[in-house]
Write a protein that holds these residues in place. Structure first.
Motif, PDB file in Angstrom:
ATOM      1  N   CYS A  13       1.710   8.428   5.427  1.00 49.61           N
ATOM      2  CA  CYS A  13       1.309   9.021   4.347  1.00 49.61           C
ATOM      3  C   CYS A  13       2.542  10.013   3.628  1.00 49.61           C
ATOM      4  N   ASN A  14       2.837   9.718   2.578  1.00 48.68           N
ATOM      5  CA  ASN A  14       4.184  10.801   2.032  1.00 48.68           C
ATOM      6  C   ASN A  14       3.523  11.743   1.022  1.00 48.68           C
ATOM      7  N   GLY A  15       2.114  11.734   0.919  1.00 50.85           N
ATOM      8  CA  GLY A  15       1.643  12.726  -0.081  1.00 50.85           C
ATOM      9  C   GLY A  15       1.650  12.504  -1.456  1.00 50.85           C
ATOM     10  N   MET A  38     -12.549  11.621   2.070  1.00 46.97           N
ATOM     11  CA  MET A  38     -13.549  12.874   2.139  1.00 46.97           C
ATOM     12  C   MET A  38     -14.882  12.590   2.621  1.00 46.97           C
ATOM     13  N   ARG A  39     -15.280  11.423   1.630  1.00 44.65           N
ATOM     14  CA  ARG A  39     -16.661  10.805   1.962  1.00 44.65           C
ATOM     15  C   ARG A  39     -16.615   9.323   2.248  1.00 44.65           C
ATOM     16  N   GLU A  40     -17.138   9.157   3.569  1.00 39.42           N
ATOM     17  CA  GLU A  40     -17.468   7.662   3.674  1.00 39.42           C
ATOM     18  C   GLU A  40     -18.246   6.872   2.851  1.00 39.42           C
ATOM     19  N   ASP A  41     -19.366   7.644   2.452  1.00 36.22           N
ATOM     20  CA  ASP A  41     -20.394   6.937   1.641  1.00 36.22           C
ATOM     21  C   ASP A  41     -19.823   6.603   0.311  1.00 36.22           C
ATOM     22  N   TYR A  42     -18.718   7.396  -0.260  1.00 35.58           N
ATOM     23  CA  TYR A  42     -18.151   7.094  -1.575  1.00 35.58           C
ATOM     24  C   TYR A  42     -17.087   5.920  -1.239  1.00 35.58           C
ATOM     25  N   CYS A  43     -16.961   5.473  -0.274  1.00 35.85           N
ATOM     26  CA  CYS A  43     -15.700   4.301  -0.092  1.00 35.85           C
ATOM     27  C   CYS A  43     -16.594   2.821  -0.125  1.00 35.85           C
ATOM     28  N   ASP A  44     -16.205   2.184  -1.071  1.00 36.46           N
ATOM     29  CA  ASP A  44     -16.940   1.151  -1.374  1.00 36.46           C
ATOM     30  C   ASP A  44     -16.274  -0.193  -0.684  1.00 36.46           C
ATOM     31  N   GLY A  45     -15.177   0.102   0.018  1.00 31.10           N
ATOM     32  CA  GLY A  45     -14.516  -1.014   0.834  1.00 31.10           C
ATOM     33  C   GLY A  45     -13.590  -2.037   0.134  1.00 31.10           C
ATOM     34  N   LEU A  46     -13.577  -1.969  -1.166  1.00 24.56           N
ATOM     35  CA  LEU A  46     -12.864  -2.956  -2.178  1.00 24.56           C
ATOM     36  C   LEU A  46     -11.413  -2.765  -2.144  1.00 24.56           C
ATOM     37  N   GLY A  47     -10.679  -1.346  -1.740  1.00 24.86           N
ATOM     38  CA  GLY A  47      -9.505  -1.184  -1.718  1.00 24.86           C
ATOM     39  C   GLY A  47      -8.405  -1.152  -2.720  1.00 24.86           C
ATOM     40  N   ASP A  48      -9.126  -0.252  -3.782  1.00 23.00           N
ATOM     41  CA  ASP A  48      -8.102  -0.049  -5.095  1.00 23.00           C
ATOM     42  C   ASP A  48      -7.018   0.561  -4.628  1.00 23.00           C
ATOM     43  N   CYS A  49      -7.333   1.432  -3.584  1.00 24.62           N
ATOM     44  CA  CYS A  49      -6.088   2.351  -3.171  1.00 24.62           C
ATOM     45  C   CYS A  49      -4.945   1.632  -2.259  1.00 24.62           C
ATOM     46  N   LEU A  50      -5.430   0.785  -1.777  1.00 23.25           N
ATOM     47  CA  LEU A  50      -4.268   0.086  -0.956  1.00 23.25           C
ATOM     48  C   LEU A  50      -2.858  -0.501  -1.719  1.00 23.25           C
ATOM     49  N   PRO A  51      -3.133  -1.172  -2.897  1.00 21.92           N
ATOM     50  CA  PRO A  51      -1.893  -1.436  -3.497  1.00 21.92           C
ATOM     51  C   PRO A  51      -1.122  -0.184  -4.274  1.00 21.92           C
ATOM     52  N   ALA A  52      -1.798   0.764  -4.292  1.00 23.44           N
ATOM     53  CA  ALA A  52      -1.369   1.872  -4.759  1.00 23.44           C
ATOM     54  C   ALA A  52      -0.227   2.925  -4.146  1.00 23.44           C
ATOM     55  N   CYS A  53      -0.514   2.366  -2.779  1.00 23.06           N
ATOM     56  CA  CYS A  53       0.102   3.200  -1.793  1.00 23.06           C
ATOM     57  C   CYS A  53       1.417   2.703  -1.551  1.00 23.06           C
ATOM     58  N   THR A  55       3.812   3.597   0.694  1.00 25.11           N
ATOM     59  CA  THR A  55       4.120   3.428   2.246  1.00 25.11           C
ATOM     60  C   THR A  55       3.502   2.894   2.932  1.00 25.11           C
ATOM     61  N   GLY A  56       2.300   1.973   2.413  1.00 24.87           N
ATOM     62  CA  GLY A  56       1.433   1.314   3.427  1.00 24.87           C
ATOM     63  C   GLY A  56       0.785   1.895   4.460  1.00 24.87           C
ATOM     64  N   VAL A 194      10.578  14.959  -5.853  1.00 25.35           N
ATOM     65  CA  VAL A 194       9.889  14.896  -4.540  1.00 25.35           C
ATOM     66  C   VAL A 194       8.807  13.755  -4.594  1.00 25.35           C
ATOM     67  N   PRO A 195       8.475  13.111  -3.588  1.00 18.59           N
ATOM     68  CA  PRO A 195       7.517  12.148  -3.543  1.00 18.59           C
ATOM     69  C   PRO A 195       6.257  12.293  -4.298  1.00 18.59           C
ATOM     70  N   CYS A 196       5.644  13.211  -4.189  1.00 16.20           N
ATOM     71  CA  CYS A 196       4.242  13.572  -4.646  1.00 16.20           C
ATOM     72  C   CYS A 196       4.326  13.240  -6.196  1.00 16.20           C
ATOM     73  N   CYS A 197       5.521  13.619  -6.864  1.00 15.67           N
ATOM     74  CA  CYS A 197       5.490  13.663  -8.310  1.00 15.67           C
ATOM     75  C   CYS A 197       5.381  11.982  -8.625  1.00 15.67           C
TER      76      CYS A 197
END
Length: 232
Positions: A13-15, A38-53, A55-56, A194-197
């Motif tokens: 993770c590069n932040g 932060m919250r397991e019960d908020y994660c629907d397991g569909l993975g919208d976050c995967l392609p956004a990362c 650094t993999g 910086v990467p976070c930007c």
């Protein structure tokens, strides 16, 4: 229960915050410069976050985890929307600032800002100065790093600022509404090297695509020593 849920590799993770912005359920936040579930019960397991990362660092795993709680997610979203409202806070009151050109003897470095508020989270989508605006979307640190920021970037533009690393919100949703509901003439993104930007730039790209409008835009990258590194 055993179910599919995301896993975040802290070493990779590069932040940048792109995953937190992509997670519509609010399951991910930035903690000490790293993405965290932060919250397991908020994660629907569909993975919208995967392609956004970039650094993999995010992957799926099958493990024991709390069930996805859609009702809790919707309640949290509703609460967040309530917190966005000005609710009488003087710092969020919309205003237009009238300025006169000053002589060097009176005010050698006059502010070029002509509206308030400037934080992306606080700006109302229907603020009167948004319609017909040339939009400047800037990372918080850019005005401190680049000495002539007011004259070179803020002048004649409506300025919106934010920090994708410190703000645990999805800027793209608010920016999409602003672009869709107003006659925005152009968009200039000013970010740090910086990467976070990258999270801010990605949010703008997503908002431009989601708005359904063809709006001229460009990106300016500022070095930590104040130099302009790139204009795209």
């Amino acid at each position: 229960m055993i179910r599919r849920i995301i896993n975040i590799d802290k070493e990779r993770c590069n932040g940048c915050g792109a995953c937190a912005a992509a997670c519509h359920e609010g399951a991910i936040a930035m903690v000490a410069g790293k993405a965290k579930l932060m919250r397991e019960d908020y994660c629907d397991g569909l993975g919208d976050c995967l392609p956004a990362c970039p650094t993999g660092a995010i992957s799926f795993v099958e493990r024991e985890a709390a069930a996805y709680d859609e009702a809790a997610v919707l309640a949290a979203k509703a609460k967040k929307e309530e917190e966005k409202l000005p609710c009488g806070c003087p710092g969020a009151a919309v205003k237009t600032i009238r300025r006169q050109e000053a002589t060097a003897e009176v005010m050698p470095q006059q502010s070029r800002l002509f509206h308030w508020p400037v934080q992306i989270k606080l700006v109302p989508v229907n603020a009167p100065w948004l319609n017909g605006a040339k939009l400047l979307i800037a990372a918080d640190c850019t005005a401190y790093a680049y000495g002539n920021f007011h004259q070179d970037f803020i002048k004649d533009r409506v300025t919106l600022v934010g920090c994708p690393k410190l703000d645990s919100v999805d800027y793209s949703e608010k920016l999409t509404d602003i672009l869709r509901d107003n006659d925005i003439r152009s968009v200039t993104v000013v970010r740090m090297e910086v990467p976070c930007c990258g999270g801010l730039e990605n949010a703008v790209k997503k908002a431009l695509a989601s708005s359904g409008k063809m709006i001229p835009w460009n990106v300016v990258t500022i070095a930590t020593d104040g130099r302009i590194l790139d204009r795209v």
